[in-house]
Design a protein around this motif. Structure first.
Motif, PDB file in Angstrom:
ATOM      1  N   ASP A 139       0.918  -1.160   0.172  1.00  0.00           N
ATOM      2  CA  ASP A 139      -0.005   0.042   0.124  1.00  0.00           C
ATOM      3  C   ASP A 139       0.837   1.183  -0.161  1.00  0.00           C
ATOM      4  O   ASP A 139       0.422   2.300   0.229  1.00  0.00           O
ATOM      5  CB  ASP A 139      -1.098   0.141   1.224  1.00  0.00           C
ATOM      6  N   GLY A 140       2.332   1.176  -0.234  1.00  0.00           N
ATOM      7  CA  GLY A 140       3.003   2.265  -0.277  1.00  0.00           C
ATOM      8  C   GLY A 140       3.421   2.876   1.189  1.00  0.00           C
ATOM      9  O   GLY A 140       3.440   3.992   1.278  1.00  0.00           O
ATOM     10  N   ILE A 141       3.465   2.088   2.298  1.00  0.00           N
ATOM     11  CA  ILE A 141       3.341   2.696   3.868  1.00  0.00           C
ATOM     12  C   ILE A 141       4.720   2.035   4.311  1.00  0.00           C
ATOM     13  O   ILE A 141       4.895   0.949   4.134  1.00  0.00           O
ATOM     14  CB  ILE A 141       2.375   2.271   4.567  1.00  0.00           C
ATOM     15  N   PHE A 142       5.579   2.781   4.578  1.00  0.00           N
ATOM     16  CA  PHE A 142       7.046   2.344   4.693  1.00  0.00           C
ATOM     17  C   PHE A 142       7.372   3.068   6.099  1.00  0.00           C
ATOM     18  O   PHE A 142       7.260   4.152   6.469  1.00  0.00           O
ATOM     19  CB  PHE A 142       8.265   2.811   3.737  1.00  0.00           C
ATOM     20  N   LYS A 143       8.219   2.230   7.107  1.00  0.00           N
ATOM     21  CA  LYS A 143       8.698   2.645   8.058  1.00  0.00           C
ATOM     22  C   LYS A 143      10.022   3.331   7.795  1.00  0.00           C
ATOM     23  O   LYS A 143      10.997   2.841   7.523  1.00  0.00           O
ATOM     24  CB  LYS A 143       8.777   1.558   9.266  1.00  0.00           C
ATOM     25  N   ALA A 144      10.219   4.823   8.194  1.00  0.00           N
ATOM     26  CA  ALA A 144      11.448   5.502   7.956  1.00  0.00           C
ATOM     27  C   ALA A 144      12.197   5.307   9.411  1.00  0.00           C
ATOM     28  O   ALA A 144      13.548   5.438   9.357  1.00  0.00           O
ATOM     29  CB  ALA A 144      11.252   6.867   7.472  1.00  0.00           C
ATOM     30  N   SER A 145      11.499   5.258  10.574  1.00  0.00           N
ATOM     31  CA  SER A 145      12.271   5.570  11.819  1.00  0.00           C
ATOM     32  C   SER A 145      11.095   4.922  12.769  1.00  0.00           C
ATOM     33  O   SER A 145      10.145   4.843  12.571  1.00  0.00           O
ATOM     34  CB  SER A 145      13.053   6.822  12.185  1.00  0.00           C
ATOM     35  N   ASP A 146      11.647   5.034  14.071  1.00  0.00           N
ATOM     36  CA  ASP A 146      10.860   4.651  15.059  1.00  0.00           C
ATOM     37  C   ASP A 146       9.569   5.685  15.331  1.00  0.00           C
ATOM     38  O   ASP A 146       8.594   5.351  15.675  1.00  0.00           O
ATOM     39  CB  ASP A 146      11.568   4.368  16.521  1.00  0.00           C
ATOM     40  N   HIS A 147       9.946   6.738  14.633  1.00  0.00           N
ATOM     41  CA  HIS A 147       8.792   7.847  14.991  1.00  0.00           C
ATOM     42  C   HIS A 147       8.025   8.378  13.839  1.00  0.00           C
ATOM     43  O   HIS A 147       7.153   9.206  13.713  1.00  0.00           O
ATOM     44  CB  HIS A 147       9.621   9.173  15.533  1.00  0.00           C
ATOM     45  N   LEU A 148       8.517   7.805  12.720  1.00  0.00           N
ATOM     46  CA  LEU A 148       7.850   8.179  11.254  1.00  0.00           C
ATOM     47  C   LEU A 148       7.758   7.335  10.348  1.00  0.00           C
ATOM     48  O   LEU A 148       8.500   6.363  10.085  1.00  0.00           O
ATOM     49  CB  LEU A 148       9.085   9.287  10.595  1.00  0.00           C
TER      50      LEU A 148
END
Ligand code: SF4
Ligand code: SF4
Length: 167
Positions: A139-148
């Protein structure tokens, strides 16, 4: 755990960026620019082996970290935009590399009091959300960091094995 989610496809088109985030240290500049830069580096950057953005910088302000994540040293950056022009994939938006440093601390102080990040109040287009999100690449949702978390149309995958060059 609740996190900010930035929707790059909305956020990159909108010019009404939330001034509620702008405070005395950097008037007219706001943390959302830093979020956008970080999101582009984390999710959109192709991590080029020869990284033309890095070699284009006259001040050695860009570096590919051991993790292959690009980092901009803001105290060295003069905002000349050379890197923005050098990137063949349009990863570095000129407005996200300002000379005046902006910072996002994810409104940690506010969260302690049970409030939400202040940018949610300024963005009326759904470019920023706050909640419990899971990574869902389809769905194009990625984890960039613990907060984002980052939402974007994402159409590339780096090959694990680089095929040998043809002679
Ligand atoms: S904008 Fe900053 S990071 Fe980019 S090339 Fe210029 S000095 Fe280097
Ligand atoms: S040139 Fe563009 S895609 Fe390549 S490493 Fe730099 S920012 Fe990433």
């Amino acid at each position: 755990m609740k996190r900010l989610l930035i929707d790059l496809d909305i956020c990159s088109k909108c010019k009404e960026c939330g001034m509620l985030c702008s405070y005395i240290q950097h008037p007219g500049n706001n943390g959302i620019m830093t979020l956008r830069e970080f999101a582009h580096f984390a999710v959109v950057c192709r991590r080029c082996d020869d990284a033309p953005c890095v070699s284009s910088c006259p001040w050695e302000a860009l570096e590919l970290q051991p993790s292959n994540m690009l980092k901009r040293y803001m105290m060295r950056c003069t905002s000349c935009k050379n890197c923005s022009r050098a990137c063949p994939f349009g990863v570095i938006y000129p407005e996200t590399i300002p000379f005046v440093i902006s910072r996002c601390d994810y409104c940690m102080g506010r969260l302690k009091d049970g409030e939400v990040p202040i940018c949610l109040q300024s963005c009326t287009h759904g470019g920023i959300q706050y909640g419990e999100f899971e990574e869902k690449k389809e769905d194009g949702i990625f984890k960039a960091s613990d907060h984002l978390m980052v939402k974007t149309v994402f159409k590339w995958e780096r090959a694990e094995e680089i095929p040998p060059k043809k002679k």
